[in-house]
Design an enzyme around this catalytic site. Structure first.
Site, PDB file in Angstrom:
ATOM      1  N   LYS A   1      44.712  44.506  60.376  1.00  0.00           N
ATOM      2  CA  LYS A   1      45.498  45.709  60.166  1.00  0.00           C
ATOM      3  C   LYS A   1      45.646  46.015  58.687  1.00  0.00           C
ATOM      4  O   LYS A   1      45.973  47.106  58.294  1.00  0.00           O
ATOM      5  CB  LYS A   1      46.908  45.531  60.752  1.00  0.00           C
TER       6      LYS A   1
ATOM      7  N   GLU B   1      37.929  46.323  53.546  1.00  0.00           N
ATOM      8  CA  GLU B   1      38.813  45.153  53.649  1.00  0.00           C
ATOM      9  C   GLU B   1      39.911  45.258  52.596  1.00  0.00           C
ATOM     10  O   GLU B   1      39.720  45.852  51.534  1.00  0.00           O
ATOM     11  CB  GLU B   1      37.945  43.892  53.465  1.00  0.00           C
ATOM     12  N   ASP B   2      41.067  44.699  52.905  1.00  0.00           N
ATOM     13  CA  ASP B   2      42.188  44.736  51.955  1.00  0.00           C
ATOM     14  C   ASP B   2      42.033  43.700  50.852  1.00  0.00           C
ATOM     15  O   ASP B   2      42.191  43.988  49.669  1.00  0.00           O
ATOM     16  CB  ASP B   2      43.528  44.528  52.695  1.00  0.00           C
TER      17      ASP B   2
ATOM     18  N   ASP C   1      39.643  36.486  50.506  1.00  0.00           N
ATOM     19  CA  ASP C   1      40.241  35.215  50.146  1.00  0.00           C
ATOM     20  C   ASP C   1      39.135  34.153  50.207  1.00  0.00           C
ATOM     21  O   ASP C   1      38.326  34.069  49.295  1.00  0.00           O
ATOM     22  CB  ASP C   1      41.383  34.981  51.151  1.00  0.00           C
TER      23      ASP C   1
ATOM     24  N   LYS D   1      40.325  37.321  45.549  1.00  0.00           N
ATOM     25  CA  LYS D   1      40.831  36.106  44.891  1.00  0.00           C
ATOM     26  C   LYS D   1      39.651  35.159  44.706  1.00  0.00           C
ATOM     27  O   LYS D   1      39.397  34.315  45.578  1.00  0.00           O
ATOM     28  CB  LYS D   1      41.869  35.423  45.786  1.00  0.00           C
TER      29      LYS D   1
ATOM     30  N   PHE E   1      50.089  34.802  46.582  1.00  0.00           N
ATOM     31  CA  PHE E   1      50.202  35.496  47.870  1.00  0.00           C
ATOM     32  C   PHE E   1      50.886  36.839  47.641  1.00  0.00           C
ATOM     33  O   PHE E   1      52.010  36.901  47.165  1.00  0.00           O
ATOM     34  CB  PHE E   1      50.968  34.664  48.896  1.00  0.00           C
TER      35      PHE E   1
ATOM     36  N   ASP F   1      50.468  41.936  54.545  1.00  0.00           N
ATOM     37  CA  ASP F   1      51.707  41.464  55.163  1.00  0.00           C
ATOM     38  C   ASP F   1      52.005  40.002  54.868  1.00  0.00           C
ATOM     39  O   ASP F   1      51.136  39.238  54.475  1.00  0.00           O
ATOM     40  CB  ASP F   1      51.620  41.615  56.679  1.00  0.00           C
TER      41      ASP F   1
ATOM     42  N   ARG G   1      54.191  45.520  54.994  1.00  0.00           N
ATOM     43  CA  ARG G   1      52.989  46.346  54.930  1.00  0.00           C
ATOM     44  C   ARG G   1      53.291  47.725  54.361  1.00  0.00           C
ATOM     45  O   ARG G   1      52.434  48.362  53.769  1.00  0.00           O
ATOM     46  CB  ARG G   1      52.382  46.529  56.326  1.00  0.00           C
TER      47      ARG G   1
HETATM   48  P1  IMP Z   1      39.420  35.118  54.406  1.00  0.00           P
HETATM   49  O1  IMP Z   1      38.557  35.008  55.625  1.00  0.00           O
HETATM   50  O2  IMP Z   1      40.011  33.789  54.015  1.00  0.00           O
HETATM   51  O3  IMP Z   1      38.733  35.776  53.230  1.00  0.00           O
HETATM   52  O4  IMP Z   1      40.682  35.968  54.883  1.00  0.00           O
HETATM   53  C1  IMP Z   1      41.056  37.161  54.313  1.00  0.00           C
HETATM   54  C2  IMP Z   1      42.259  37.685  55.068  1.00  0.00           C
HETATM   55  O5  IMP Z   1      43.394  36.829  54.837  1.00  0.00           O
HETATM   56  C3  IMP Z   1      42.671  39.043  54.538  1.00  0.00           C
HETATM   57  O6  IMP Z   1      42.032  40.075  55.235  1.00  0.00           O
HETATM   58  C4  IMP Z   1      44.168  39.038  54.747  1.00  0.00           C
HETATM   59  O7  IMP Z   1      44.467  39.465  56.058  1.00  0.00           O
HETATM   60  C5  IMP Z   1      44.559  37.585  54.610  1.00  0.00           C
HETATM   61  N1  IMP Z   1      45.078  37.314  53.243  1.00  0.00           N
HETATM   62  C6  IMP Z   1      44.495  36.589  52.277  1.00  0.00           C
HETATM   63  N2  IMP Z   1      45.237  36.534  51.163  1.00  0.00           N
HETATM   64  C7  IMP Z   1      46.351  37.277  51.413  1.00  0.00           C
HETATM   65  C8  IMP Z   1      47.517  37.622  50.632  1.00  0.00           C
HETATM   66  O8  IMP Z   1      47.693  37.259  49.454  1.00  0.00           O
HETATM   67  N3  IMP Z   1      48.435  38.402  51.249  1.00  0.00           N
HETATM   68  C9  IMP Z   1      48.296  38.840  52.525  1.00  0.00           C
HETATM   69  N4  IMP Z   1      47.228  38.553  53.291  1.00  0.00           N
HETATM   70  C10 IMP Z   1      46.246  37.770  52.750  1.00  0.00           C
HETATM   71 MG    MG Z   2      42.876  41.493  56.699  1.00  0.00          MG
END
Ligand code: IMP
Ligand code: MG
Length: 184
Positions: free
Chosen positions: A48, A104-105, A108, A136, A157, A164, A170
């Site tokens: 979301k 994508e937002d 990570d 990141k 974070f 969220d 959000r």
């Molecule tokens: P990844 O598969 O580890 O890259 O996951 C990325 C997802 O983790 C993002 O789409 C977010 O939903 C969540 N996420 C990672 N870091 C944060 C943060 O600092 N705040 C909120 N959500 C995060």
């Molecule tokens: Mg996400």
């Protein structure tokens, strides 16, 4: 867990104001408009967290855009994802032969995105690119190519502008760092 009645008080510091976010969105849209000149694309919004970013970004795009949504969760043991994704909501469009831009937002570890990319390529997408507002790099585990990045951020974070913590915050129009006591 105790929350202030005004959620702005839970924010320790603002990382990006609405104005700074707008500027990043315009810059990203400019690059995307240039790269996809004359092409059509499917904007695959990852739910979301990306919905605010996507709403602002697509309004700056000049090509034909088909807006679509996808929601996934990754199976894993503990905090590590296993490399298998469960598609909770799939795209409505058939991506075969189409340009797909994943919106994508935040990136990570990169696990979720690399699995989504792999999946869309298997479905025969003509091209798969990724745009993210935030990244990141210090947290990256999987080497996924992110084509457009609004900005890199440190390993903090963050919440707001769609992001969220436990489904909250959000609706903030800025991106901020939560006060540690909010977690406790
Ligand atoms: P990844 O598969 O580890 O890259 O996951 C990325 C997802 O983790 C993002 O789409 C977010 O939903 C969540 N996420 C990672 N870091 C944060 C943060 O600092 N705040 C909120 N959500 C995060
Ligand atoms: Mg996400």
């Amino acid at each position: 867990m105790k929350f202030n009645t005004n959620m702005h008080r839970d924010i320790q510091s603002i990382m990006f104001t609405k104005q700074e976010i707008d500027h990043m969105v315009y810059e990203l849209a400019h690059q995307i408009n240039r790269d996809y000149d004359g092409e059509e694309l499917i904007a695959a919004v990852i739910l979301k967290g990306s919905m605010m970013f996507a709403a602002d970004l697509i309004r700056c795009l000049t090509m034909n855009v088909k807006l679509d949504f996808m929601q996934v969760s990754s199976y894993g043991s503990g905090t590590e994802s296993s490399g298998v994704i469960k598609v909770k909501k799939d795209l409505d469009n058939d991506v075969n032969g189409k340009n797909v831009l994943i919106i994508e937002d935040i990136v990570d570890s990169g696990r979720t995105l690399s699995l989504i990319c792999e999946d869309l390529e298997k479905r025969g997408a003509k091209s798969v690119k990724i745009v993210t507002l935030l990244s990141k790099p210090a947290r990256r585990v999987v080497n996924v190519k992110v084509d457009y990045i609004g900005t890199d951020i440190p390993d903090e974070f963050v919440v707001g502008y769609g992001l969220d913590m436990d489904e909250k915050y959000r609706q903030l129009d800025y991106v901020g760092i939560l006060r540690p006591e909010v977690y406790m």
